[in-house]
Design a protein around this motif. Structure first.
Motif, PDB file in Angstrom:
ATOM      1  N   ASP A   5       0.842  -1.198   0.000  1.00  0.00           N
ATOM      2  CA  ASP A   5       0.000   0.000   0.000  1.00  0.00           C
ATOM      3  C   ASP A   5       0.880   1.252   0.000  1.00  0.00           C
ATOM      4  O   ASP A   5       2.104   1.173   0.092  1.00  0.00           O
ATOM      5  N   TYR A   6       0.227   2.414  -0.127  1.00  0.00           N
ATOM      6  CA  TYR A   6       0.972   3.680  -0.171  1.00  0.00           C
ATOM      7  C   TYR A   6       1.756   3.930   1.114  1.00  0.00           C
ATOM      8  O   TYR A   6       2.840   4.516   1.086  1.00  0.00           O
ATOM      9  N   ASP A  58       5.772   5.035   1.517  1.00  0.00           N
ATOM     10  CA  ASP A  58       6.230   6.144   2.360  1.00  0.00           C
ATOM     11  C   ASP A  58       7.180   5.660   3.451  1.00  0.00           C
ATOM     12  O   ASP A  58       8.139   6.360   3.807  1.00  0.00           O
ATOM     13  N   GLU A  88       7.142  10.309  -7.202  1.00  0.00           N
ATOM     14  CA  GLU A  88       6.481   9.010  -7.365  1.00  0.00           C
ATOM     15  C   GLU A  88       5.812   8.899  -8.728  1.00  0.00           C
ATOM     16  O   GLU A  88       5.101   9.815  -9.167  1.00  0.00           O
ATOM     17  N   GLY A 132       4.115   5.828  -9.267  1.00  0.00           N
ATOM     18  CA  GLY A 132       2.914   5.159  -8.780  1.00  0.00           C
ATOM     19  C   GLY A 132       2.944   3.648  -8.920  1.00  0.00           C
ATOM     20  O   GLY A 132       3.899   3.062  -9.430  1.00  0.00           O
ATOM     21  N   TYR A 133       1.879   3.020  -8.439  1.00  0.00           N
ATOM     22  CA  TYR A 133       1.737   1.567  -8.571  1.00  0.00           C
ATOM     23  C   TYR A 133       1.537   1.207 -10.032  1.00  0.00           C
ATOM     24  O   TYR A 133       0.747   1.832 -10.742  1.00  0.00           O
ATOM     25  N   ARG A 180      -1.007  10.519  -6.946  1.00  0.00           N
ATOM     26  CA  ARG A 180      -1.969   9.682  -6.204  1.00  0.00           C
ATOM     27  C   ARG A 180      -3.415  10.148  -6.366  1.00  0.00           C
ATOM     28  O   ARG A 180      -4.332   9.470  -5.901  1.00  0.00           O
ATOM     29  N   ILE A 217      -6.452   7.540  -4.089  1.00  0.00           N
ATOM     30  CA  ILE A 217      -6.489   7.402  -2.624  1.00  0.00           C
ATOM     31  C   ILE A 217      -7.797   7.906  -2.025  1.00  0.00           C
ATOM     32  O   ILE A 217      -8.075   7.661  -0.857  1.00  0.00           O
TER      33      ILE A 217
END
Length: 348
Positions: free
Chosen positions: A123-124, A128, A155, A157-158, A284, A288
């Motif tokens: 997860d985010y 972090d 970032e 991202g995923y 994000r 999110i």
């Protein structure tokens, strides 16, 4: 007496020169600065990544009162589009500064493969825990030793999976799919283990390949999907699997860094930190918030979005675990252990 007067006069002249030098405005001290500094980016400002470069350049210009002017070069155009050569070119001075991908730089700095270990970061908060903690500091120390000056984290991202053929819910669904990847041996190992046919190519070459059907799919953050309009080049099936995320690093060439005054260095560093935070928020956005509105938008484009159940995701984890174990010592066992510990202790 005359000799003493001469010595005193020389000393006074030296003191005066020193005082004048110290008292010179930064603009005079910066007379040897380049008129323009070249920032390399893989993508343009339509993407969060490129937007981060634009924000950084603007902040640097403001904070240095125009002494440091930065021009963006998207598409890694300074090195003919070969994103895996970016780090070497930065170290050599072909590039002055960059916001670089940990994936693209991993062939030169093996520890950066940490972020590409399959299913390390769930997860985010896990991202972090790494970038903003002890692991991030250690990575910066490694990058500094490798010949660049790291300043801040951003970032990309995923990286979620898309393809033009069918919904992917299990490793069996990936069998034979031709998936575009970046030039990383770890990615080749991961997708081979999943039964796919990993195909290395630059992002510039990838989009025409999707349109022609020469390549079936790819993996990238959702902000890349929407900005590049991948639904228009056949990418109709999306699987949210969160197998790796791609932190970005704001860096400056060491010779360029050393050519600036201490005050301007600090200004560039602060600009990078601020721009990094803003860029992460942009990257994000829509992912999110409750209901993940960005995914709703993508579904509205006619894309089938597959959310894996915990059991379905675990099947992918299990198949790729031997790759994780194979790469752990190559990345650095101590570094990976530190990362695993930081993630386990994160505040969700």
């Amino acid at each position: 007496m005359k000799q003493r007067r001469n010595l005193l006069a020389a000393a006074a002249a030296t003191a005066l020169a020193t005082a004048l030098t110290l008292g010179l405005p930064a603009s005079a001290q910066a007379q040897n600065y380049k008129s323009e500094y070249r920032m390399s980016l893989v993508v343009g400002t339509a993407f969060p990544w490129g937007k981060g470069g634009e924000i950084w350049a603007d902040k640097v210009r403001q904070k240095t009162n125009g002494r440091i002017n930065i021009k963006l070069y998207p598409g890694v155009s300074l090195i003919q589009g070969d994103q895996t050569r970016e780090f070497s070119a930065l170290r050599q001075g072909v590039i002055d500064m960059a916001i670089g991908s940990t994936i693209n730089w991993s062939p030169q700095v093996k520890q950066l493969n940490l972020f590409s270990l399959p299913f390390l970061m769930p997860d985010y908060a896990a991202i972090d825990a790494l970038t903003q903690g002890q692991v991030g500091q250690e990575i910066f120390r490694i990058l500094d030793k490798a010949g660049v000056v790291p300043l801040a984290w951003g970032e990309n991202g995923y990286r979620e999976l898309t393809n033009s053929k069918h919904a992917v819910k299990s490793p069996a669904d990936m069998k034979g799919l031709k998936i575009r990847i970046v030039g990383s041996p770890l990615f080749i190992d991961t997708f081979t283990a999943l039964g796919a046919n990993p195909t290395q190519m630059s992002w510039a070459d990838a989009q025409p390949a999707f349109a022609s059907g020469a390549v079936d799919g790819q993996e990238n953050p959702m902000s890349i999907f929407t900005a590049a309009k991948l639904q228009n080049v056949g990418q109709k099936y999306l699987t949210m699997w969160g197998y790796v995320a791609d932190p970005l690093v704001f860096v400056v060439n060491k010779d360029v860094w050393n050519s600036w005054t201490p005050a301007d260095r600090e200004a560039v560093r602060q600009a990078a930190i601020e721009a990094g935070k803003e860029e992460i928020a942009i990257a994000r956005k829509g992912m999110i918030e409750p209901g993940q509105p960005l995914l709703k938008e993508i579904e509205g484009m006619g894309v089938t979005v597959t959310h894996l159940t915990p059991q379905e995701r675990e099947a992918f984890v299990k198949v790729t675990r031997p790759i994780y174990d194979k790469w752990k010592p190559q990345v650095g066992t101590d570094l990976v252990n530190m990362a695993e510990k930081a993630i386990a202790a994160r505040k969700k």
